[in-house]
Design an enzyme around this catalytic site. Sequence first.
Site, short mmCIF file in Angstrom:
data_model
loop_
_atom_site.label_atom_id
_atom_site.label_comp_id
_atom_site.label_asym_id
_atom_site.label_seq_id
_atom_site.Cartn_x
_atom_site.Cartn_y
_atom_site.Cartn_z
N ASP A 76 -58.46 38.23 59.09
CA ASP A 76 -57.31 37.92 58.23
C ASP A 76 -56.15 38.88 58.50
O ASP A 76 -56.32 39.96 59.07
CB ASP A 76 -57.71 37.95 56.75
CG ASP A 76 -58.24 39.30 56.28
OD1 ASP A 76 -59.01 39.93 57.02
OD2 ASP A 76 -57.87 39.74 55.17
N GLU A 138 -60.38 41.28 54.56
CA GLU A 138 -60.35 42.73 54.62
C GLU A 138 -59.11 43.25 53.92
O GLU A 138 -59.14 44.25 53.20
CB GLU A 138 -60.36 43.21 56.08
CG GLU A 138 -60.60 44.71 56.25
CD GLU A 138 -59.34 45.56 56.19
OE1 GLU A 138 -59.46 46.78 56.02
OE2 GLU A 138 -58.22 45.02 56.27
ZN ZN Z 1 -56.82 45.99 59.39
#
Ligand code: ZN
Length: 391
Positions: A76, A138
């Site tokens: 992401d 993340e």
């Molecule tokens: Zn990163």
Amino acid sequence: MQGPSYSATELLARLVHFDTTSHRSNMPLVRFVEDYLAQHGIASQLVPSEDGAKASLYATIGPAAIAGVALSGHTDVVPVEGQTWSSDPFVLAERNGRLFGRGTADMKGFLACVLAAVPRYLQRKLAVPIHLAFSYDEEVGCLGVRPLIAELGGRFVRPRVVIVGEPTSMSVVDAHKGPVRWHVHITGRAAHSSMAPLGVNAIAVAGRLLAELARIEQELMAKPRDERFDPPYATLQATRIDGGTATNIVPVSCRLDFDVRALPGVDIAAIDRRLRDFAATECLPDMRKVAPEAGIDIAIANEVPPFASGSASEAVELALFLAGQNETYAVSYATEAGLFQAAGSPAVVVGPGDIAQAHTADEWIAEEQIDKCMAFLDRLGEWAERGAPVH
Ligand SMILES: [Zn+2]
């Protein structure tokens, strides 16, 4: 099986083209990676999110039953909204040795290098397996990697070493701070402001909590420092506040967020307990004398553990060997390395690109960083083929 062979830059162009901003699905990218690996005869295993909109991908090159080296990265990226870009953020653009695009530095550049290394790994007879661990979410609190880590030692063999490829300009990072976020919700009682004693002012209570937080902050600053970090102590900051209804109403509600950037070894539970005790003994009795329904709700919204490899870490030793370096660094940004380390897999952070470009408009990675990362990954292949201890 002879699958297609692409350069890291070609693969980076493909990865950048998937808009994997954290709130969107990463499945098109996952399907692309799964398909690419399948063409090389490598099976992928997915760890889907609860709603199925996203997934982490785990794949192994080499003998699957042995603990190997995992290459970990997130798929992401952060949003581009509100940023002014010189070109389409989801179309890779090369200008003067720099590759521009959202996620080039953080951290599709690393993922592209790993994928480009796959055919090279397949040409070797790996004695130690190399695992790919690509996660999601993340950027919103290291969320997606957690269900994957939960499978280590079960569905997946627990890796002997985890290399997290966040951008470090290919320096070896063996420690980072851990961000912890709290939400506090204070419920008082509304009253006409001219009749203040009938109400419980939630904003005033927030003020008392803020004063206690400032005392905790001072104590964190006074603890033994770790000069490898900048700043060399754990920070505590109130980061959001929202309360009240109108200028002439005693506020019934106030929300307060605060954030701690913990050094390795800072006791997060102790900070949490300290604030709860203060609320229970110094605030709530007065509040409940007026309003039995009054309350202070304190919750940890997200916690990423700090990371410290400890001395004699095989992960750090291996990364230094592969990078041809002898110095390690500590950083203030967080990665999933602390989560892997806490789950029993020695971790280290080393990846291409500069953290200074992460999350910015016109994010870029130097082509020279891609080359350095490919050299690092090639050395990993040589090492995994030899199956030798690190030296
Ligand atoms: Zn990163």
